[in-house]
Every structure is written in structure tokens, then in C-alpha cells.
Design a protein around this motif. Structure first.
Motif, mmCIF file in Angstrom:
data_model
loop_
_atom_site.group_PDB
_atom_site.id
_atom_site.type_symbol
_atom_site.label_atom_id
_atom_site.label_comp_id
_atom_site.label_asym_id
_atom_site.label_seq_id
_atom_site.Cartn_x
_atom_site.Cartn_y
_atom_site.Cartn_z
ATOM 1 N N TYR A 20 6.238 -38.047 -24.630
ATOM 2 C CA TYR A 20 5.412 -39.161 -24.183
ATOM 3 C C TYR A 20 6.230 -40.450 -24.231
ATOM 4 O O TYR A 20 7.341 -40.487 -24.762
ATOM 5 C CB TYR A 20 4.166 -39.298 -25.078
ATOM 6 C CG TYR A 20 3.176 -38.176 -24.902
ATOM 7 C CD1 TYR A 20 2.439 -38.036 -23.735
ATOM 8 C CD2 TYR A 20 2.982 -37.251 -25.922
ATOM 9 C CE1 TYR A 20 1.514 -37.003 -23.585
ATOM 10 C CE2 TYR A 20 2.064 -36.216 -25.786
ATOM 11 C CZ TYR A 20 1.336 -36.098 -24.617
ATOM 12 O OH TYR A 20 0.441 -35.079 -24.467
ATOM 13 N N ALA A 21 5.664 -41.528 -23.727
ATOM 14 C CA ALA A 21 6.379 -42.788 -23.496
ATOM 15 C C ALA A 21 6.949 -43.438 -24.753
ATOM 16 O O ALA A 21 7.936 -44.163 -24.680
ATOM 17 C CB ALA A 21 5.453 -43.774 -22.792
ATOM 18 N N ARG A 22 6.369 -43.214 -25.930
ATOM 19 C CA ARG A 22 6.863 -43.888 -27.133
ATOM 20 C C ARG A 22 8.121 -43.242 -27.714
ATOM 21 O O ARG A 22 8.716 -43.784 -28.627
ATOM 22 C CB ARG A 22 5.779 -43.920 -28.213
ATOM 23 C CG ARG A 22 4.601 -44.778 -27.843
ATOM 24 C CD ARG A 22 3.602 -44.933 -28.977
ATOM 25 N NE ARG A 22 3.360 -43.673 -29.661
ATOM 26 C CZ ARG A 22 3.034 -43.577 -30.940
ATOM 27 N NH1 ARG A 22 2.898 -44.643 -31.692
ATOM 28 N NH2 ARG A 22 2.820 -42.394 -31.492
ATOM 29 N N SER A 23 8.532 -42.111 -27.220
ATOM 30 C CA SER A 23 9.722 -41.450 -27.745
ATOM 31 C C SER A 23 10.953 -42.328 -27.556
ATOM 32 O O SER A 23 11.188 -42.859 -26.473
ATOM 33 C CB SER A 23 9.958 -40.120 -27.024
ATOM 34 O OG SER A 23 11.234 -39.606 -27.371
ATOM 35 N N PRO A 24 11.763 -42.486 -28.599
ATOM 36 C CA PRO A 24 12.979 -43.290 -28.455
ATOM 37 C C PRO A 24 13.965 -42.680 -27.465
ATOM 38 O O PRO A 24 14.823 -43.376 -26.937
ATOM 39 C CB PRO A 24 13.557 -43.337 -29.871
ATOM 40 C CG PRO A 24 12.913 -42.231 -30.604
ATOM 41 C CD PRO A 24 11.594 -41.977 -29.954
ATOM 42 N N PHE A 25 13.834 -41.406 -27.193
ATOM 43 C CA PHE A 25 14.739 -40.755 -26.242
ATOM 44 C C PHE A 25 14.506 -41.212 -24.803
ATOM 45 O O PHE A 25 15.367 -41.052 -23.953
ATOM 46 C CB PHE A 25 14.616 -39.232 -26.321
ATOM 47 C CG PHE A 25 14.989 -38.679 -27.666
ATOM 48 C CD1 PHE A 25 16.147 -39.084 -28.322
ATOM 49 C CD2 PHE A 25 14.189 -37.738 -28.283
ATOM 50 C CE1 PHE A 25 16.501 -38.570 -29.558
ATOM 51 C CE2 PHE A 25 14.537 -37.215 -29.521
ATOM 52 C CZ PHE A 25 15.684 -37.634 -30.154
ATOM 53 N N LEU A 26 13.334 -41.772 -24.521
ATOM 54 C CA LEU A 26 13.049 -42.256 -23.179
ATOM 55 C C LEU A 26 13.587 -43.665 -22.941
ATOM 56 O O LEU A 26 13.612 -44.128 -21.809
ATOM 57 C CB LEU A 26 11.544 -42.203 -22.901
ATOM 58 C CG LEU A 26 10.978 -40.786 -22.783
ATOM 59 C CD1 LEU A 26 9.468 -40.807 -22.646
ATOM 60 C CD2 LEU A 26 11.608 -40.051 -21.624
ATOM 61 N N SER A 27 14.029 -44.320 -23.992
ATOM 62 C CA SER A 27 14.637 -45.646 -23.868
ATOM 63 C C SER A 27 16.158 -45.472 -23.829
ATOM 64 O O SER A 27 16.750 -45.008 -24.800
ATOM 65 C CB SER A 27 14.256 -46.515 -25.072
ATOM 66 O OG SER A 27 15.153 -47.609 -25.193
ATOM 67 N N PRO A 28 16.807 -45.827 -22.714
ATOM 68 C CA PRO A 28 18.264 -45.659 -22.630
ATOM 69 C C PRO A 28 19.015 -46.358 -23.770
ATOM 70 O O PRO A 28 19.977 -45.815 -24.303
ATOM 71 C CB PRO A 28 18.620 -46.277 -21.280
ATOM 72 C CG PRO A 28 17.366 -46.157 -20.474
ATOM 73 C CD PRO A 28 16.240 -46.332 -21.460
#
Length: 191
Positions: free
Chosen positions: A127-135
């Protein structure tokens, strides 16, 4: 649960410092090792979407790692090794063993990076809060993990029954390599 998990930068720095200061490999008795593994597991489970296998078993970060590595390579030695550990029954236990295997073989950052390369796959699993989705956060996490490539880990991975009271796997209840339960000591280089 915190709004955003922290990444393991401080723990990696402590591990590096301890390793350099003592000039000895990191072993199962290391407090920093346990902290690092717990932080990594938390990061890999944070905001993970609930998925089920065909037979209804809940998928976990182990399944994410296997899928990500399968898309990038023929077969990862760590995945092959962990699947050979027939006493590990849960995805979490397999994931823990995989993280430890990768630490010993200096493959943790590279293996995770291979899994995190595909944005579509990341959105499929997280989901969007995962730090993996933030480059930016992903780069910070991987950058700190690459610092572990210079640290030697001598860890035990069990091929037999986990310790009494363990939660399935070597990270839940570490057993020294000399333990009579028959653990295999895994070392990056012979002593």
C-alpha cells in the motif's frame, strides 16, 4: 503502529562500528544483529497487502522476495537454500532464514534491490505508506544495507527442529552452531 517505520541506518552503523572495533565476525549473539533483522522484517511487512495463495495460506514478504527475484534471475541461491530447510513451515520463517543467508553471503542489499526495481510489482504488493514506494526512502534503506557488504557474518541456520518455543526459524530463537540440535554454521569465508 507508527505512521512510518524507521529504516535501519543507525543499526547498520552500530554493526559496522562493532565489527571494525572488535575485528570479529558478527554472530548470532549480537544484539545489533537481532535489532537489524527485526527492523528489516518490520519494513518488509509494513503496509504489505494481504494476499492469499491458491490454498488460502496468507502470503508474506517471503513470497514477495521470491517473486521479485524470480523476475530478475534464473534462481537465487538463497531461495534454493531456504526451500531446502524442510523444517521451516511458514513464509515468515522462510523470510527470516533468507535474510540471514543474504547477510552471510553479502547479498542482502543486492537481493532486496532486485526485488524493489519494478514499481508495478511494488504497488501490487504494498500500500501507499510503504517506504519502498518512495524512491528517496528506498534509496536510503538500500544505501545503508550496502554498507553491510564489508561486514562478515557467521550465523547458524538450522536444518532440523527449531528451538523449543521458537516461532519457526533461526531468527526467532538463535541456536549456536555447536548446539546439539544440529544447526549448520554458515560462514561467508572459512575461519
Amino acid at each position: 503502529m507508527p505512521a512510518q517505520p524507521c529504516h535501519p541506518t543507525e543499526t547498520v552503523a552500530e554493526l559496522n562500528h562493532s565489527y571494525r572495533e572488535q575485528n570479529l565476525p558478527v554472530t548470532d549473539g549480537s544484539r545489533e544483529l537481532h535489532s537489524l533483522c527485526a527492523q528489516l522484517e518490520f519494513l518488509l511487512q509494513f503496509d504489505l497487502k494481504e494476499k492469499r495463495s491458491f490454498f488460502g495460506q496468507r502470503k508474506d514478504y517471503w513470497d514477495f522476495l521470491c517473486q521479485g527475484l524470480a523476475r530478475r534471475r534464473q534462481e537465487h541461491e538463497g531461495v534454493r537454500f531456504v526451500t531446502s530447510l524442510d523444517k521451516l513451515k511458514t513464509p515468515v520463517g522462510r523470510g527470516r532464514a533468507f535474510l540471514r543467508y543474504c547477510l552471510v553471503h553479502r547479498q542482502l542489499a543486492e537481493s532486496l534491490q532486485l526485488c524493489l526495481l519494478d514499481p508495478e510489482s511494488l504497488r501490487e504488493w504494498y500500500y501507499a505508506r510503504s517506504p519502498f514506494l518512495s524512491p528517496q526512502r528506498r534509496a536510503e534503506i538500500l544505501g545503508s544495507l550496502y554498507e553491510l557488504d564489508g561486514v562478515t557474518f557467521h550465523l547458524a541456520l538450522c536444518r532440523t527442529i527449531p528451538a523449543p518455543g521458537s516461532m519457526d526459524g533461526p531468527m526467532a530463537s538463535p541456536i549456536p552452531p555447536w548446539h546439539p540440535m544440529g544447526c549448520q554454521a554458515i560462514r561467508a569465508h572459512p575461519p
